[in-house]
Design an enzyme around this catalytic site. Sequence first.
Site, PDB file in Angstrom:
ATOM      1  N   PRO A 226     -11.907   1.163   1.653  1.00  0.00           N
ATOM      2  CA  PRO A 226     -11.148   2.415   1.748  1.00  0.00           C
ATOM      3  C   PRO A 226     -11.716   3.441   2.733  1.00  0.00           C
ATOM      4  CG  PRO A 226     -12.508   2.424  -0.184  1.00  0.00           C
ATOM      5  CD  PRO A 226     -12.730   1.103   0.445  1.00  0.00           C
ATOM      6  N   ASP A 249      -5.984  -1.269  11.715  1.00  0.00           N
ATOM      7  CA  ASP A 249      -5.000  -0.264  11.302  1.00  0.00           C
ATOM      8  C   ASP A 249      -5.585   1.122  11.512  1.00  0.00           C
ATOM      9  OD1 ASP A 249      -3.403  -2.264  10.454  1.00  0.00           O
ATOM     10  OD2 ASP A 249      -3.900  -2.065   8.330  1.00  0.00           O
ATOM     11  N   LYS A 271       1.354   1.333  12.648  1.00  0.00           N
ATOM     12  CA  LYS A 271       2.759   1.003  12.441  1.00  0.00           C
ATOM     13  C   LYS A 271       3.531   2.288  12.201  1.00  0.00           C
ATOM     14  CE  LYS A 271       1.226  -2.136   9.657  1.00  0.00           C
ATOM     15  NZ  LYS A 271       1.103  -3.081   8.578  1.00  0.00           N
ATOM     16  N   MET A 384       0.734   4.673  -1.588  1.00  0.00           N
ATOM     17  CA  MET A 384       1.748   5.194  -0.656  1.00  0.00           C
ATOM     18  C   MET A 384       2.795   6.048  -1.372  1.00  0.00           C
ATOM     19  SD  MET A 384       2.359   1.886   1.787  1.00  0.00           S
ATOM     20  CE  MET A 384       2.222   0.616   0.567  1.00  0.00           C
TER      21      MET A 384
END
Length: 483
Positions: A226, A249, A271, A384
């Site tokens: 994390p 990412d 993304k 999320m």
Amino acid sequence: MSAPLFPAFLDLAGRRVLLVGGGVVARRKAEALLESGAEVVVGAPALVPELARAVAEGRLTHRAGPFSPDWLDGAWLVIAATDDAAVNARVAREAEARRIWANVVDDTPRCTFQVPARVERGPLQVAISSRGEAPMLARWLREQLETELDPTLGALAAWLGGKREALRQRFPDATRRRQVIEALIRGPAADALRSGDIDGAEHAFEAALAEDATPRGRVILVGAGPGDPGLLTLRGLRALNQADVVLHDRLVSREVLALARRDAEKIEVAKEAGTHHTTQQRIHELLIEHARAGKTVVRLKGGDPFVFGRGGEELQALRAAGIPYEVVPGITAALACGAYAGIPLTHREHAQSVRLVTAHCRNSIDTLDWIALAQERQTLAVYMGVQGLDTIRDRLLEHGRSPTTPFALVENGSRANQRVVLGTLAALPERAAAEQVRSPALLILGEVAALAKDLHWFGAPPSSPPVMLSPPAPTAATLTLAA
Ligand SMILES: C[S@@+](CC[C@H](N)C(=O)[O-])C[C@H]1O[C@@H](n2cnc3c(N)ncnc32)[C@H](O)[C@@H]1O
């Protein structure tokens, strides 16, 4: 803060170095310089006996008398080691004017180069610098390394040095050569040398030479955890050290990325909303292209690659393309946020299960099994979910979850800027809005969330303690710094 020093190792063999000073400090410096093959000129009115002896033996040249700038003629470096600060300062000034690198013993601001603490294993040298700010710490670190670095590393370095040319000829492709050398270092050749078995090492070398010379690409899917680099696994770290290319990412922390091999090409593959599918497709293409070019590709994903990380799709693409792969799991956000916020996710007095849930868009929210999610004595870890907190609250209440169910929103879990916002379900979206909770944040909902403030911080990042924002008092929010 000033810029970091540029580390370099100097080849002084046959090159002139001026050493100003004739005392014991100068003697120590002279020994180190002579070891590296430098042509040492000592300038001083008088010399300690050891230096005088070295002059008599022809190992040093002596310039007698007070410092004179012409002593610098022909020197590549100068070390000022007198006990007179004014003389040392003058040496540094004159060297600077002639663009000669100068080291002034115990006077960091006047140094244009510094001599690091060193650990040596044959041709292998580890140099440690604190930029002159904490020499004791550098020395302490040197002691640690002395005990930790295997004494046979020197033999391994020398042995590999003797194999360089053969390896270069057999494996002209640099990436493939690196792969073979890495296998030798990590494999039986190093093991054999460690136990003094030269024949065994030679045998392993012959076997390596018989290997295919074309580079072998592969992909290692690595969970970066994390954020706190301490949560990266040892296998993950090893993969990062082997990487030619790192596709990462945006969620992957800078500290974890810094652990990758310096020469590795690092590509961020963020993304963006709306172009998700196309971009995911592009990620597959990049993985396959680089692996087919013979590279070791590390696909570095936040948390665990298989927990809401689309690692599964990437794996399918690699399988379909026939690319060899490995998967290295990582610590997923739910586990890390629970730990770093002091929330035992399945404390047996409060929860019999924990569910990992994602709620990142209306579609996924609508397909969730709300009846099951609203059950008591379970912990929900919602990924999320920052955008949909009002819907999450409404659906859970509609399906019978108590409005007083505690929650913890953990923002930037395990990172130095971690924040924990506490409250109860009824006020979830309002609390998040009032505290301006931003992604990445994880919602932990269930009775266990109330334990956050009762436990000690047992895993907090070292740089700064995370901030915990308790439920608001009737009039104003309270801010408590965790112990
Ligand atoms: C695309 S998912 C990736 C999850 C990741 N694969 C994992 O196992 O943790 C991204 C979500 O994970 C959660 N997350 C990831 N890192 C986090 C962190 N350091 N602190 C809080 N939440 C985090 C957030 O909910 C974020 O929106």
